[in-house]
Design an enzyme around this catalytic site. Structure first.
Site: not given
Ligand code: AQP
Length: 349
Positions: A210, A127, A213
């Protein structure tokens, strides 16, 4: 040293399998990855476990967030979880900043965790990118706050994806060191729990990344608020390769985009990969994508409609979150008191 703190109290006089803590960041639009990788599993776990589900706004601001957008996304995440079947009455569904004990325990853990431990966290490296010196101090100590999120409820189980395993290990190290340093088994060592396929949904534009968001391309993800037209368009535009659809699992090797679409199909229909390959045998990619659109709409459509209904009444969402925070504060406040007493802070009379 025993970890006697690990037996959770019964919920509504019924003994549960343990206490779960899990969270999600309000950092943009909820997407299919959040649903299939996390929220859907939580809905299953709440039957057996006492659950604390939190929307981690303190974590979100480790990277700058637009304040109005952060408020909107916080309510949207709550709506998305409730619309997906998370029960806010029998569990605690709340916002992290509404429970001050998270930040307070995180400070204690800043003093327990070692800098060397934090230096090994791969998510910080990912990050922060190349410009480490310019990353927030919050991003660096993020894993200590995550440990506090879990241990402030003495959670026994944490549903984790691949990317969070290292943070859970750190949480266990912090719990162990705290217990050793103070000679008292205050914290349980939480275990990972995996229910369902535990899948990782990849970007629709790049099978090596992956679904996220924060991906700047909205075409990379299916948002939980997307309507049929948006889902159809994104799936039709989803990257594939020039080869025909595979007939066997072995033929998926080295084809990340095709594998991702087939995994999504399998997860949405609760079928195995061989069952899906039998289903789609003889189809062209375009016909397969149309079928996948129908399936995605049939799962996401009702959730989307319920989310819209809930989002039309933000005051009601705020009330639900406030009740969740009351439950969470009652548990977290007691654990924090025990921690403060253990480290030798003078009680306030
Ligand atoms: N692509 C994914 N496939 C499976 N699981 C996912 N999760 C997120 N993306 C995927 C799971 O969703 C939960 C919440 O995630 P988070 O919002 O706390 O953070 P993250 O994993 O960093 O999700 P994002 O969408 O990628 O957010 P940003 O872009 O803000 O960093 C977790 O259990 C995660 O594993």
């Amino acid at each position: 040293m025993s970890t006697s703190g690990s037996t959770p109290p019964p919920r509504n006089n019924v003994q549960t399998a343990g206490r779960i803590l899990s969270g999600i960041q309000p950092t943009g639009n909820l997407h299919l990855g959040n649903y299939l990788g996390a929220i859907r599993n939580w809905v299953g776990l709440q039957k057996d476990y006492e659950c604390f589900f939190l929307i981690v706004d303190l974590h979100a601001i480790t990277l700058w967030q637009d304040p109005a957008e952060l408020r909107r996304a916080t309510r949207e995440v709550a709506a998305g979880m409730i619309a997906s079947g998370v029960d806010p009455v029998n569990n605690a569904l709340f916002v992290q900043s509404h429970v001050p004990a998270h930040a307070e325990l995180a400070w204690v853990f800043n003093c327990v965790a070692r800098i060397g431990w934090l230096n090994r966290m791969t998510q910080f490296k990912d990050k922060a990118g190349k410009n480490r010196e310019n990353a927030s101090a919050g991003l660096y100590v993020y894993p200590n706050l995550m440990a506090a999120d879990i241990l402030v409820y003495k959670a026994t189980h944490v549903p984790v994806g691949e990317d969070q395993k290292q943070h859970l290990e750190l949480t266990r190290d912090i719990a162990q060191k705290f217990n050793n340093d103070y000679g008292k088994a205050v914290f349980p060592l939480p275990e990972p729990v995996i229910r369902g396929p535990g899948m990782r949904v990849m970007s629709l534009r790049d099978g090596a990344k992956k679904m996220s968001k924060s991906d700047e391309s909205d075409y990379s993800r299916l948002n939980m608020t997307d309507d049929r037209d948006a889902i159809a368009l994104k799936l039709q535009k989803a990257k594939t390769d020039p080869l025909p659809l595979p007939a066997t699992e072995a033929e998926l090797e080295g084809r990340p985009e095709a594998a991702n679409l087939i995994n999504i199909y399998a997860a949405l229909t609760d079928k195995t990969i061989p069952e899906v390959l039998a289903d789609i045998s003889g189809l062209q990619f375009s016909a397969f994508k149309s079928r996948l659109t129908d399936i995605a709409v049939s799962v996401l459509g009702p959730i989307n409609a319920e989310m819209q209904r809930l989002m039309n009444d933000p005051a009601e969402i705020d009330k639900v979150l406030s009740r969740g925070a009351d439950k969470a504060n009652a548990v977290a406040g007691e654990v924090l008191k025990e921690v403060y007493d253990t480290v030798g802070f003078l009680p306030r009379r």
